[in-house]
Design an enzyme around this catalytic site. Structure first.
Site, PDB file in Angstrom:
ATOM      1  CG  ASP A 402      -1.912   1.075   1.281  1.00 38.22           C
ATOM      2  OD1 ASP A 402      -2.303   1.543   0.201  1.00 38.22           O
ATOM      3  OD2 ASP A 402      -2.312   1.471   2.393  1.00 38.22           O
ATOM      4  CD  GLU A 405      -0.574   5.196  -3.986  1.00 41.47           C
ATOM      5  OE1 GLU A 405      -0.031   5.484  -2.915  1.00 41.47           O
ATOM      6  OE2 GLU A 405      -1.290   4.206  -4.147  1.00 41.47           O
ATOM      7  CG  ASP A 476      -8.184   4.526   0.768  1.00 41.55           C
ATOM      8  OD1 ASP A 476      -8.040   3.292   0.820  1.00 41.55           O
ATOM      9  OD2 ASP A 476      -7.398   5.328   1.302  1.00 41.55           O
TER      10      ASP A 476
HETATM   11  C1  GLC Z   1      -4.674   3.348   2.965  1.00 44.47           C
HETATM   12  C2  GLC Z   1      -5.178   2.100   2.260  1.00 44.47           C
HETATM   13  C3  GLC Z   1      -6.180   1.380   3.141  1.00 44.47           C
HETATM   14  C4  GLC Z   1      -5.537   1.067   4.484  1.00 44.47           C
HETATM   15  C5  GLC Z   1      -4.986   2.331   5.134  1.00 44.47           C
HETATM   16  C6  GLC Z   1      -4.203   2.035   6.389  1.00 44.47           C
HETATM   17  O1  GLC Z   1      -5.683   4.263   3.100  1.00 44.47           O
HETATM   18  O2  GLC Z   1      -5.729   2.395   1.018  1.00 44.47           O
HETATM   19  O3  GLC Z   1      -6.644   0.216   2.520  1.00 44.47           O
HETATM   20  O4  GLC Z   1      -6.478   0.476   5.315  1.00 44.47           O
HETATM   21  O5  GLC Z   1      -4.135   3.012   4.230  1.00 44.47           O
HETATM   22  O6  GLC Z   1      -3.146   1.198   6.137  1.00 44.47           O
END
Ligand code: GLC
Length: 763
Positions: A402, A405, A476
């Site tokens: 995650d 980007e 998200d």
């Molecule tokens: C980001 C991710 C989400 C995750 C959060 C905390 O917002 O997209 O899926 O739960 O970070 O790690």
């Protein structure tokens, strides 16, 4: 005067102003290249894709014609390039005039006034260094581009390719999301083509917003480097594109099971146990529990907190005994902490990105001050891959990537942060869009090496080609009806763009879900390849049991349906791994000549047999469903319909309108609470209609043995008179002990005869 030179399958053209080259890779793929001074290793394409291809060349009065068995390309003295299919139908034609900027009818004074309330009216009107403009036909449709917001047909909209983490409600005015997949599919007067713009710099695609006459691609930097992809059908275009950038490899079978997640669960062993037990106590099948950032020690990657976990390894093994696997999150940002081994090693070896002044670049993410691994470098990828050993040794099942980007709490990193492009020092501007790609690649290779199994990687950021390494989710979203609506075109376009293994946060990540929305969401998403309910910390709970009845029972009903069809989905992935064709797909892929489905945003198909028409609107209990050509059965009632018709489907809260093509056989797994790869006792095939054929694939569902022929292919046939099962490829030593074939009227069981290596009718 135009000059022209041929070098094998490459053709170089120049006039006084420019030099361009066209390289024929296959009869259906031609690369256009114009050097703008950028070193250009492709991140998307690996290996040599050129195959020996006959190309005929005609030089006619300063116009060159190249012909392969599939495409015809004309280049004129001004170096305009026009591509036709072999029958002469235009596919991709240069627009020979200049762009005319969209006239927004605003004067500077009005613009200033609008800006004072925060309206950016002239956004997107800037001119980029790299530009190519193509003619657009009046009925041209556009698909692909990965996970952009909005609708299936992208015509009339403009998009940016710049991996973006923006948690605001994502609507169709959003130009960019987390992934950059600059693969565009066009259909011009019924003739499909693909264009893949292989440039990692920020780029922009306008599909008839600025003009009705043309569409254009522009980029901030890089070379003008694109592939023209032909194919007689949309399916062939996708098969050709995935030949170029790669296909989703066969997943482990349990990856197709249900997955439960929420940011916050993994704060303690106790909380995770509560979720696991609730799933089992409520008779909800589930294979994977996701562990969000809370499991770590101070958000340090490759650590596990000790205050709320006694023994993570033991705990993970206990969960495994209950049929759950553990999928931990790993973000790229490494905490700045002199006493932390990942930070120490990275610093010692110079593995982190630098500021232009040569110091290590620091920004803020979950752990506070953090540094960014320079993922394009092979040694950094190898290092990261090795770090994963910590998680593999604990018995986790994969890695969820995650914030790659890369994201920071201060917005995008500055363009001039120094990252390598894989060959030499470069800039964030160049590697931004491939950062997540390289992280996923490192993760995939690390997991593969350490475990020998088919790696389970999920990534939020991606570039074209990341499908070789990772599953994706769409980031998200929110608990909004507009977001359940967006799911269908978004996952369908991801599928058309090579990402066959994708999913969305079921129930919505941000905002508060309602019982009705959650119910309709699990129904609508039940065939999405990645099936995960995930929510943000602090939002209203949206576990299947959170709203009581009837939500819980309906949720359970659909999870059980999913588990009956895991082998069917696995068969679709087997097919995908050979062809690149998506599992979840828009109707236009299967019925390209049917005008009704070109902009179909609220129905989808699974392979070519199932048609799903979910309720996507609050309060609705019936909807119109368009059924394309053929005979169809209502999956629940067996009612028959003739296609090319719109019918009214009843859909009370517990009913997903689901249709199956008449005379289809489906593999039908037995009921269970998780996928057990070692269970070979029984496989059932169900006939819908009067007769059918089906090819079923089976292997150990776990590792790469299948690459050495260790798999079985079954041919199942049912007619009025005969029920039969044959093994057409026998390479896996655990064939099903028993196979049942079931039609409305009859059931026939077969047992495996180990001496004859074939199935005999069970007496
Ligand atoms: C980001 C991710 C989400 C995750 C959060 C905390 O917002 O997209 O899926 O739960 O970070 O790690």
């Amino acid at each position: 005067m135009m000059k022209f030179k041929q070098d094998n399958q490459s053709f170089i053209f120049n006039n006084d102003k420019r030099e361009i080259s066209l390289t024929v890779l296959t009869p259906e793929i031609i690369r256009f290249f114009e050097d703008h001074g950028e070193a250009n290793p492709s991140f998307a394409i690996e290996g040599d894709k050129q195959i020996k291809t006959d190309v005929s060349v005609k030089n006619d009065d300063n116009k060159i014609t190249l012909k392969t068995s599939a495409l015809k390309v004309l280049v004129d003295k001004d170096l305009h390039v026009d591509v036709y299919d072999r029958m002469g139908h235009p596919l991709v034609l240069d627009y020979k005039e200049k762009r005319k900027l969209l006239d927004r009818g605003i004067n500077p004074e009005q613009e200033k006034l609008a800006a004072s309330e925060g309206h950016n009216v002239n956004d997107g009107l800037e001119q980029d260094k790299i530009l190519v403009i193509k003619k657009m036909a009046t009925d041209e449709q556009f698909y692909g581009l990965g996970d952009k917001t909005g609708f299936l047909d992208k015509r009339g909209y403009e998009y940016d390719n710049w991996n973006t983490d923006n948690p605001d409600p994502q609507v169709e005015s959003f130009k960019a999301l987390y992934k950059s997949i600059p693969f565009l599919i066009g259909v011009k007067e019924g003739h499909p083509y693909g264009l893949f713009f292989d440039d990692s710099y920020k780029n922009h695609i306008d599909l008839g917003k600025e003009s009705q006459k043309y569409y254009y691609y522009s980029a901030k930097d890089g070379n003008l480097d694109y592939y023209i992809i032909g194919g007689k059908t949309l399916k062939e275009v996708i098969t050709n594109y995935t030949y170029l950038t790669g296909r989703v490899p066969l997943p482990q079978k349990w990856m197709l099971g249900y997955q439960q997640s929420r940011w916050g669960y993994s704060v303690s062993q106790k909380e995770v146990s509560r979720i696991a037990d609730s799933l089992r106590d409520n008779d909800l099948p589930c294979d994977v529990l996701h562990f969000d950032i809370d499991y770590m020690d101070g958000y340090r990657v490759f650590t596990w907190r000790k205050d709320t976990y006694e023994d993570p390894k033991k705990f993970i093994a206990e969960l495994r005994d209950k049929g759950f696997r553990v999928m931990p999150i790993i973000d790229p940002g490494v905490k700045v902490d002199e006493n932390y081994w990942v930070y120490q090693e990275g610093i010692k070896n110079g593995y982190f990105a630098k500021s232009p002044d040569g110091t290590v670049y620091v920004n803020k993410v979950w752990p506070g001050d953090a540094v960014y691994p320079d993922f394009a470098r092979k040694e950094v990828q190898d290092w990261w891959g090795k770090n994963i050993k910590f998680l593999v040794d604990l018995g986790t099942c994969g890695v969820w990537n995650d914030m790659n980007e890369p994201a920071s709490f201060n917005g995008p990193l500055p363009d001039d942060v120094v990252f390598s492009d894989g060959e030499k020092a470069s800039t964030h501007a160049k590697i931004h869009n491939v950062y997540g790609h390289n992280m996923a690649k490192a993760t995939y290779n690390g997991l593969k090496k350490l475990s020998g199994k088919r790696p389970y990687v999920i990534t939020r950021a991606a570039y074209a080609g990341t499908q070789k390494y990772s599953t994706v989710w769409t980031g998200d979203n929110q608990s909004l009806w507009t977001h359940i609506q967006m799911m269908i075109p978004q996952l369908c376009n991801l599928g058309l763009s090579g990402f066959a293994f994708a999913g969305t946060d079921i129930g919505g990540f941000g905002a508060d879900c309602t019982p009705e929305l959650l119910t309709r969401w699990i129904e609508a998403a039940i065939f999405s390849p990645l099936l995960r309910n995930h929510a943000a910390v602090g939002t209203r709970s949206q576990e299947p049991w959170a709203f009581g009845e009837p939500t819980l029972s309906i949720y359970r009903k659909y999870l059980k349906l999913r588990y009956h069809l895991i082998s069917y989905l696995y068969d679709r992935f087997y097919h995908e791994s050979k062809t690149g064709l998506p599992v979840m797909r828009p109707l236009v892929l299967n019925y390209p000549n049917d005008k009704h489905v070109r902009k179909m945003n609220d129905e989808y198909m699974v392979g070519s047999d199932l048609l799903v028409a979910p309720i996507l609107m609050e309060g609705q209990t019936a909807r119109q469903v368009y059924l394309p050509k053929g005979e169809w059965l209502n999956f629940w009632t067996n009612a028959e319909y003739t296609g090319e018709n719109t019918i009214l489907a009843n859909a009370p809260l517990d009913t997903l309108p689901l249709f199956i093509k008449k005379n289809t056989i489906l593999p039908w797994d037995k009921e269970r609470d998780h996928v057990d790869p070692d269970d070979h006792d029984l496989m059932t095939f169900r006939l819908f209609g009067d007769h059918g054929n089906y090819i079923h694939y089976q292997d150990n569902g776990v590792d790469f043995d299948y690459e050495n022929g260790k798999y079985n292919l079954y041919e199942v046939k049912i007619t009025d008179q005969t029920f039969s099962v044959d093994i057409s490829h026998f390479g896996y030593d655990k064939p099903y002990k028993r196979i049942d074939l079931i039609s409305d009227q009859r059931k026939q069981s077969f047992v495996f005869d180990e001496k004859e290596n074939k199935y005999q009718v069970m007496k």
